[in-house]
Scaffold this motif. Structure first.
Motif, PDB file in Angstrom:
ATOM      1  N   LEU A 158      -6.980  -7.518   8.952  1.00 14.09           N
ATOM      2  CA  LEU A 158      -8.065  -7.314   8.296  1.00 14.09           C
ATOM      3  C   LEU A 158      -8.941  -8.319   8.022  1.00 14.09           C
ATOM      4  CD1 LEU A 158      -6.650  -4.635   5.609  1.00 14.09           C
ATOM      5  CD2 LEU A 158      -7.814  -4.078   7.968  1.00 14.09           C
TER       6      LEU A 158
ATOM      7  N   LEU B  94      -1.445   0.025  -1.637  1.00 14.28           N
ATOM      8  CA  LEU B  94      -3.043   0.269  -1.672  1.00 14.28           C
ATOM      9  C   LEU B  94      -3.287   0.272  -0.004  1.00 14.28           C
ATOM     10  CD1 LEU B  94      -4.418  -1.685  -4.357  1.00 14.28           C
ATOM     11  CD2 LEU B  94      -4.589   0.443  -4.306  1.00 14.28           C
ATOM     12  N   LEU B  95      -2.433  -0.587   0.765  1.00 11.99           N
ATOM     13  CA  LEU B  95      -2.936  -0.466   2.174  1.00 11.99           C
ATOM     14  C   LEU B  95      -1.524  -0.316   3.039  1.00 11.99           C
ATOM     15  CD1 LEU B  95      -4.740  -3.958   1.783  1.00 11.99           C
ATOM     16  CD2 LEU B  95      -5.723  -1.675   2.698  1.00 11.99           C
TER      17      LEU B  95
ATOM     18  N   LYS C   8      -7.796   2.475  -5.022  1.00  9.38           N
ATOM     19  CA  LYS C   8      -7.840   2.640  -3.660  1.00  9.38           C
ATOM     20  C   LYS C   8      -8.252   1.369  -3.029  1.00  9.38           C
ATOM     21  CE  LYS C   8      -9.311   6.153  -0.370  1.00  9.38           C
ATOM     22  NZ  LYS C   8     -10.214   7.508  -0.112  1.00  9.38           N
ATOM     23  N   ILE C   9      -8.106   1.103  -1.843  1.00 13.18           N
ATOM     24  CA  ILE C   9      -8.805   0.306  -0.936  1.00 13.18           C
ATOM     25  C   ILE C   9      -8.977   0.982   0.375  1.00 13.18           C
ATOM     26  CG2 ILE C   9      -8.721  -1.976   0.300  1.00 13.18           C
ATOM     27  CD1 ILE C   9      -7.101  -3.151  -1.761  1.00 13.18           C
TER      28      ILE C   9
ATOM     29  N   LEU D 272      -9.888  -9.920   4.419  1.00 19.07           N
ATOM     30  CA  LEU D 272      -8.524 -10.100   3.407  1.00 19.07           C
ATOM     31  C   LEU D 272      -7.814 -11.069   3.469  1.00 19.07           C
ATOM     32  CD1 LEU D 272      -6.876  -8.499   1.002  1.00 19.07           C
ATOM     33  CD2 LEU D 272      -5.836  -7.345   3.053  1.00 19.07           C
TER      34      LEU D 272
ATOM     35  N   HIS E   3      -5.253 -12.073   6.332  1.00 16.11           N
ATOM     36  CA  HIS E   3      -4.640 -11.188   6.789  1.00 16.11           C
ATOM     37  C   HIS E   3      -4.639 -11.029   8.345  1.00 16.11           C
ATOM     38  CE1 HIS E   3      -3.449  -6.842   7.587  1.00 16.11           C
ATOM     39  NE2 HIS E   3      -2.789  -6.865   6.342  1.00 16.11           N
TER      40      HIS E   3
ATOM     41  N   VAL F  69     -11.887  -4.644   4.953  1.00 16.60           N
ATOM     42  CA  VAL F  69     -11.882  -3.918   3.864  1.00 16.60           C
ATOM     43  C   VAL F  69     -13.358  -3.439   3.443  1.00 16.60           C
ATOM     44  CG1 VAL F  69     -11.501  -4.055   1.213  1.00 16.60           C
ATOM     45  CG2 VAL F  69      -9.787  -5.073   2.804  1.00 16.60           C
TER      46      VAL F  69
ATOM     47  N   VAL G 280     -10.899   0.889   4.130  1.00 20.20           N
ATOM     48  CA  VAL G 280     -10.870   0.154   5.314  1.00 20.20           C
ATOM     49  C   VAL G 280     -11.563   0.734   6.569  1.00 20.20           C
ATOM     50  CG1 VAL G 280      -9.537  -1.079   7.341  1.00 20.20           C
ATOM     51  CG2 VAL G 280      -8.670  -0.941   5.113  1.00 20.20           C
TER      52      VAL G 280
ATOM     53  N   ASP H  29      -1.209   1.578   5.622  1.00 14.90           N
ATOM     54  CA  ASP H  29      -1.418   1.618   7.069  1.00 14.90           C
ATOM     55  C   ASP H  29      -1.735   0.236   7.686  1.00 14.90           C
ATOM     56  OD1 ASP H  29      -1.485   4.413   6.973  1.00 14.90           O
ATOM     57  OD2 ASP H  29      -3.643   4.321   6.599  1.00 14.90           O
ATOM     58  N   TRP H  30      -1.588  -0.903   6.840  1.00 18.51           N
ATOM     59  CA  TRP H  30      -1.796  -2.291   7.270  1.00 18.51           C
ATOM     60  C   TRP H  30      -0.659  -3.255   6.664  1.00 18.51           C
ATOM     61  CZ3 TRP H  30      -5.448  -2.727  10.834  1.00 18.51           C
ATOM     62  CH2 TRP H  30      -6.702  -1.645  10.733  1.00 18.51           C
TER      63      TRP H  30
ATOM     64  N   MET I  61       0.139  -4.488  -2.267  1.00 16.76           N
ATOM     65  CA  MET I  61      -0.409  -4.423  -0.693  1.00 16.76           C
ATOM     66  C   MET I  61       0.220  -2.989  -0.412  1.00 16.76           C
ATOM     67  SD  MET I  61      -2.573  -6.949  -0.101  1.00 16.76           S
ATOM     68  CE  MET I  61      -2.263  -7.034   1.712  1.00 16.76           C
TER      69      MET I  61
END
Length: 367
Positions: free
Chosen positions: A319, A210-211, A172-173, A322, A316, A180, A175, A213-214, A207
Motif C-alpha cells: 500500500l 482493518l486491513l 474501517k479503512i 501507508l 507498507h 488507502v 483501499v 486483505d493486506w 492492522m
C-alpha cells in the motif's frame, strides 16, 4: 461528511507525536487520531531512561537509533520547554550499572558509540546493597520524565497547528488502487494522502482487523510492565541505578521510580500485589533508605513487544501511502527522535542518516 487530510497518524504515543513533529517541521499538515487521550498508554507508563537496558547485549539496530536519539534529546527538550513552558525534565544524572559480567563487551560498545564510561568508584557504589560485578559508571546517560515530556510535546504540536482527534475508534479503512483511500470513524470519513500507524501494542491487531486483505506479520505483542513510585526527597538518590534487570530512577523532585516487571499478560493492564511486593523488596534491599518513604503510586503499562525489540519503521510493501512506526518494546522514548526522523525521511523521500533495512516491515523473521 468527508474531510480531506494530508497526513493522518493513528496513535498519539511518543512515536506518533514525534513523527508528527518531524513532518510538521517539514511543512506538512498533520492530524493525529487516538482511541483515548494523547500519551496515556505505554509512553506515559515507562521509566524514561534514555538508554536501552544493557545495549551491548541487544541488536545493533537498537543502538543505532538509541544513540542517535540520545544526541537529539538535549536540544529537543530545550525547544519544547522554550515553546510551551512545560519542562520535559531531561536530566543527565548518569547511571550506575552494578553487575557487568560482560564488562569488555560493554566497554567495546561504549567506545564504538562514543559513550563516556569509567569503572564505578566506591563513593558511587557505597549507598547500595548489591553483589557488585565490575560495576560501571556512565556519567552522561540521561532520563526524561515521561508524562511531562508527553505533555510538553502535545502542547508544542498544538501550537504548531497539528490537529488532534481524541477518544475516537476507527471502523474501517478502504483501499483502492493500492492506496488507502478512506479512513472511517464513528461519525466521519477522511481521505488521506499519507496514513501512518503508530498504535503501539495494538498495531498488529489494528492492522489485521482493518486491513485483512493486506496482511503483514509484524509480530508486535503487548508486554505488561509494572512500576512503583516512592515519595522520597531530592537527596535520597542522585543518579540512576541498574541492578540485574531492574532499576531505580530519581526524579528531580526526589520521587524515585522502581521498575519493572516483564509479563506476558495480553492486553490486561491490572496491577498485582505480587509485582508490588517484588518491586518493593528489590528497591528497599538495593537502597535501604527507601524503607523510610511511602509508595505513592503503582501502575502498569503495555509495551509493544517485537522480535529482538527492533521496531518496524517504513512503508507498507503493498500500500503506497501507508507507513508504520511501532514495536519499540521497552525503548519507545529511547529510540523515539531518531525513529521519527527515519520515518519522515522515508515518507518525504529524503536521504536517511540511518540504514532503514533493519526496520523494514518485510525483514526476515527472527528466531
Amino acid at each position: 461528511m468527508t474531510k480531506h487530510l494530508d497526513i493522518l497518524i493513528i496513535g498519539a504515543g511518543i512515536s506518533g507525536l514525534l513523527a508528527a513533529r518531524e513532518l510538521r517541521l517539514a511543512g506538512r499538515e498533520v492530524t493525529i487520531l487516538d482511541k483515548s487521550k494523547p500519551g496515556l498508554e505505554s509512553s506515559w507508563a515507562g521509566g524514561g531512561i534514555l538508554l536501552p537496558i544493557y545495549p551491548w547485549r541487544q541488536a545493533p539496530a537498537i543502538s543505532d537509533l538509541a544513540v542517535a536519539s540520545l544526541k537529539k534529546y538535549p536540544g529537543l527538550s530545550q525547544e519544547l520547554l522554550a515553546a510551551t513552558g512545560i519542562d520535559p525534565e531531561w536530566y543527565d544524572c548518569g547511571m550506575l550499572i552494578c553487575k557487568n559480567p560482560d564488562y569488555q563487551q560493554a566497554i567495546d560498545w561504549c567506545q564504538h558509540y562514543g559513550i563516556e564510561y569509567r569503572p564505578a568508584s566506591t563513593e558511587l557504589t557505597e549507598p547500595f546493597t548489591s553483589t557488585y560485578q565490575q560495576p560501571l559508571w556512565l556519567p552522561e546517560i540521561a532520563q526524561a520524565r515521561n508524562p511531562r515530556l508527553l505533555k510538553s510535546l502535545y502542547a508544542y504540536l498544538q501550537q504548531a497547528g497539528v490537529q488532534f482527534i481524541d477518544n475516537t475508534d476507527i471502523r474501517k479503512i478502504a483501499v483502492a488502487n493500492r492506496q488507502v483511500s478512506q479512513v472511517e470513524t464513528v461519525d466521519r470519513k477522511y481521505t488521506v494522502k499519507q496514513l501512518i500507524v503508530s498504535a503501539g501494542a495494538w498495531t498488529t491487531d489494528l492492522m489485521n482487523y482493518l486491513l485483512p486483505d493486506w496482511p503483514l506479520d509484524l509480530q508486535i505483542r503487548p508486554v505488561r510492565g509494572q512500576m512503583l513510585l516512592f515519595d522520597a526527597t531530592p537527596t535520597t538518590l542522585p543518579y540512576m541505578v541498574l541492578d540485574g534487570d531492574q532499576y531505580l530512577i530519581p526524579r528531580r523532585d526526589g520521587k524515585i521510580l522502581a521498575g519493572s516487571t516483564v509479563e506476558q499478560a495480553g492486553f490486561d493492564k491490572i496491577t498485582t500485589d505480587n509485582a508490588k511486593q517484588q518491586l518493593y523488596q528489590f528497591a528497599t534491599e538495593l537502597l535501604p533508605s527507601l524503607k523510610n518513604y511511602p509508595v505513592c503510586h503503582h501502575w502498569a503499562g503495555l509495551r509493544p513487544g517485537s522480535p529482538q525489540g527492533i521496531p518496524y519503521i517504513g512503508r507498507h510493501p503493498d500500500l503506497e501511502n501507508l507507513s508504520i512506526n511501532a514495536g519499540h518494546f521497552r525503548n519507545g522514548l529511547v529510540m523515539g527522535p531518531a525513529s521519527a526522523q527515519l520515518l519522515a525521511d522515508l515518507i518525504l523521500e529524503r536521504p536517511t542518516e540511518i540504514d532503514p533495512a533493519p526496520y523494514s516491515l518485510t525483514r526476515p523473521a527472527q528466531p
